[in-house]
Design a protein around this motif. Structure first.
Motif, PDB file in Angstrom:
ATOM      1  N   GLY A 132      -8.329   4.443   3.823  1.00 38.61           N
ATOM      2  CA  GLY A 132      -8.400   3.875   2.607  1.00 38.61           C
ATOM      3  C   GLY A 132      -8.898   4.513   1.450  1.00 38.61           C
ATOM      4  O   GLY A 132      -8.402   4.104   0.422  1.00 38.61           O
ATOM      5  N   ILE A 184      -3.467   5.478   7.667  1.00 35.82           N
ATOM      6  CA  ILE A 184      -3.472   5.685   6.394  1.00 35.82           C
ATOM      7  C   ILE A 184      -5.185   5.555   5.989  1.00 35.82           C
ATOM      8  O   ILE A 184      -5.726   4.306   6.296  1.00 35.82           O
ATOM      9  CB  ILE A 184      -2.671   4.326   5.590  1.00 35.82           C
ATOM     10  N   VAL A 235       1.057   5.325   0.224  1.00 34.14           N
ATOM     11  CA  VAL A 235       0.301   6.880   0.513  1.00 34.14           C
ATOM     12  C   VAL A 235       1.108   7.950   0.496  1.00 34.14           C
ATOM     13  O   VAL A 235       2.367   7.899   0.804  1.00 34.14           O
ATOM     14  CB  VAL A 235      -0.326   6.564   1.834  1.00 34.14           C
ATOM     15  N   ASP A 278      -7.093   7.191   0.357  1.00 29.79           N
ATOM     16  CA  ASP A 278      -5.996   7.496  -0.229  1.00 29.79           C
ATOM     17  C   ASP A 278      -4.908   6.705  -0.547  1.00 29.79           C
ATOM     18  O   ASP A 278      -3.754   7.038  -1.078  1.00 29.79           O
ATOM     19  CB  ASP A 278      -5.151   8.360   0.978  1.00 29.79           C
ATOM     20  N   VAL A 279      -5.156   5.533  -0.499  1.00 27.52           N
ATOM     21  CA  VAL A 279      -4.359   4.521  -0.813  1.00 27.52           C
ATOM     22  C   VAL A 279      -4.004   3.903  -2.320  1.00 27.52           C
ATOM     23  O   VAL A 279      -5.170   4.051  -2.924  1.00 27.52           O
ATOM     24  CB  VAL A 279      -4.386   3.200  -0.046  1.00 27.52           C
ATOM     25  N   HIS A 287      -0.879  12.887   2.744  1.00 27.53           N
ATOM     26  CA  HIS A 287      -2.164  11.828   3.338  1.00 27.53           C
ATOM     27  C   HIS A 287      -1.746  10.941   4.282  1.00 27.53           C
ATOM     28  O   HIS A 287      -2.786  10.371   4.908  1.00 27.53           O
ATOM     29  CB  HIS A 287      -2.554  10.944   1.732  1.00 27.53           C
ATOM     30  N   LEU A 288      -0.692  10.903   4.768  1.00 30.02           N
ATOM     31  CA  LEU A 288      -0.324  10.271   5.878  1.00 30.02           C
ATOM     32  C   LEU A 288      -0.529  11.044   7.441  1.00 30.02           C
ATOM     33  O   LEU A 288       0.085  12.104   7.634  1.00 30.02           O
ATOM     34  CB  LEU A 288       1.346   9.750   5.874  1.00 30.02           C
ATOM     35  N   ILE A 313      -2.344   0.738  -4.314  1.00 32.57           N
ATOM     36  CA  ILE A 313      -2.272  -0.779  -4.120  1.00 32.57           C
ATOM     37  C   ILE A 313      -1.339  -1.104  -5.145  1.00 32.57           C
ATOM     38  O   ILE A 313      -1.682  -1.232  -6.421  1.00 32.57           O
ATOM     39  CB  ILE A 313      -3.667  -1.319  -4.163  1.00 32.57           C
ATOM     40  N   SER A 366      -5.691   3.110  -7.646  1.00 31.17           N
ATOM     41  CA  SER A 366      -5.109   3.959  -7.175  1.00 31.17           C
ATOM     42  C   SER A 366      -6.699   4.857  -6.663  1.00 31.17           C
ATOM     43  O   SER A 366      -7.516   4.573  -7.030  1.00 31.17           O
ATOM     44  CB  SER A 366      -4.448   4.866  -8.186  1.00 31.17           C
ATOM     45  N   LEU A 425       0.844  -1.162   0.064  1.00 26.65           N
ATOM     46  CA  LEU A 425      -0.067  -0.214  -0.077  1.00 26.65           C
ATOM     47  C   LEU A 425       1.021   1.194   0.091  1.00 26.65           C
ATOM     48  O   LEU A 425       1.957   1.261   0.682  1.00 26.65           O
ATOM     49  CB  LEU A 425      -1.012  -0.122   1.120  1.00 26.65           C
TER      50      LEU A 425
END
Length: 360
Positions: A338, A336, A274, A340-341, A278-279, A343, A353, A272
């Motif tokens: 969901g 994090i 980020v 904003d992740v 966004h963290l 993968i 995305s 994942l």
């Protein structure tokens, strides 16, 4: 159109450019984005004809120009380390390519005055480069390239030596200049936000290889793989290894529900990603993964704070607005969300995305 077909460049046993294929259309801005030594300058030198590829073809309007010397090409290039004629005034430096091309004197003066005004050089037109600051000399070289009316304009980190205020002004003005000409512009930078400001298309580079080449906003929103995602993020995108089990991604004691559009995704190992902004260091609204972290250092710029964290998985960075004083060594959770992740699968290819999930 400038086309590169499987172009490679070796120097001794070192591969500087590795199988690059690109098509650059007339009237477009094309950004080469990558860290130092990623191959940006080497690729530009091949485009200009300053170097010859070890293999592959370079075609301009369908004609192979490999071996055609740079003097016989209508190319302008500006390096980060500026080059000017020391015995000429600023005016004559800017005018020189037009004089060589036989441009009418009245047109030369109009173009020089316009470029000088844009580059804030009007008061210095009678000076020689040795009587200018480094930033003024760089602006002189940039003005000379812009007035040349070249088919191909190559700009290798041209704003790096300028002061902040002028650099930001030119970042806004350059796309307008690019839009006025039918030339192919290629602009090299290490800064993702500069690529976003310039727009056009972006090629991300890593160790001489183009990892993705597409519309700038599309590369940013949907990087094709983990390398591209890290290149197009400053600081680099945070990466957390997770395991998909059933309907959730699991890390430590935390679970994140798999997005509905990935319902058929196989169980197994994923990463994942980020971006630092966004963290979060506060619980966000909605579902989020929680990562146990230790603060390693804090950088405060005034308007932003970079909080560097250590986790059991990898170093991480949180970019927070404003001044945040967090003690070094403090144990804190990072979150994090969901929404904003990014993968990535075990092969480091993008699976999903925020854009593909409908979050952007």
């Amino acid at each position: 159109m400038l086309e590169l077909r499987n172009v490679s460049k070796k120097v001794g046993n070192s591969l500087h450019i590795d199988g690059v294929s690109m098509q650059l259309e007339k009237g477009t801005v094309n950004v080469l984005l990558g860290p130092t030594l990623s191959g940006k300058t080497s690729l530009m030198r091949l485009m200009a004809g300053l170097d010859r590829p070890t293999s592959g073809q370079i075609l301009l309007d369908g004609k192979d120009v490999v071996g055609v010397p740079v003097q016989k090409r209508n190319v302008a290039m500006v390096y980060q380390q500026f080059i000017n004629y020391p015995a000429m005034t600023v005016y004559e430096n800017i005018a020189s390519p037009m004089r060589v091309a036989g441009v009418d004197k009245s047109k030369i003066d109009a173009r020089v005055q316009k470029a000088a005004a844009l580059m804030k050089l009007t008061p210095y037109l009678d000076r020689t480069p040795l009587n200018l600051s480094g930033g003024q000399q760089q602006r002189t070289a940039l003005a000379r390239a812009l007035v040349k009316d070249a088919e191909l304009v190559l700009l290798d980190e041209p704003l790096a030596n300028l002061d902040y205020k002028l650099r930001e002004e030119l970042r806004v003005e350059l796309p307008k200049i690019f839009a006025e000409t039918g030339a192919i512009f290629v602009y090299a930078t290490t800064e993702p936000h500069e690529a976003l400001l310039l727009g056009g298309k972006t090629a991300t580079l890593h160790e001489g290889r183009v990892t993705q080449f597409d519309r700038t906003i599309d590369v940013y929103n949907a990087p094709s793989d983990l390398l591209t995602a890290q290149t197009f993020s400053d600081p680099p995108m945070n990466m957390v290894p997770v395991t998909k089990t059933g309907d959730a991604f699991v890390v430590e004691q935390s679970r994140l529900r798999v997005p509905a559009h990935l319902g058929g995704l196989a169980d197994g190992a994923y990463t994942l990603g980020v971006r630092p902004h966004h963290l979060s260091l506060r619980p966000p609204e909605g579902e989020a993964l929680t990562i146990a972290c230790r603060v390693s250092t804090t950088e405060i710029t005034g308007s932003e704070s970079f909080i560097h964290l250590e986790s059991a998985h990898a170093p991480m960075v949180a970019l927070l607005h404003g001044v945040h004083r967090i003690g070094i060594g403090d144990q804190i959770p990072a979150y994090i969300a969901g929404r904003d992740v990014f993968i990535f699968d075990a092969g480091e290819k993008l699976v999903s995305s925020p854009a593909s999930a409908g979050q952007m």
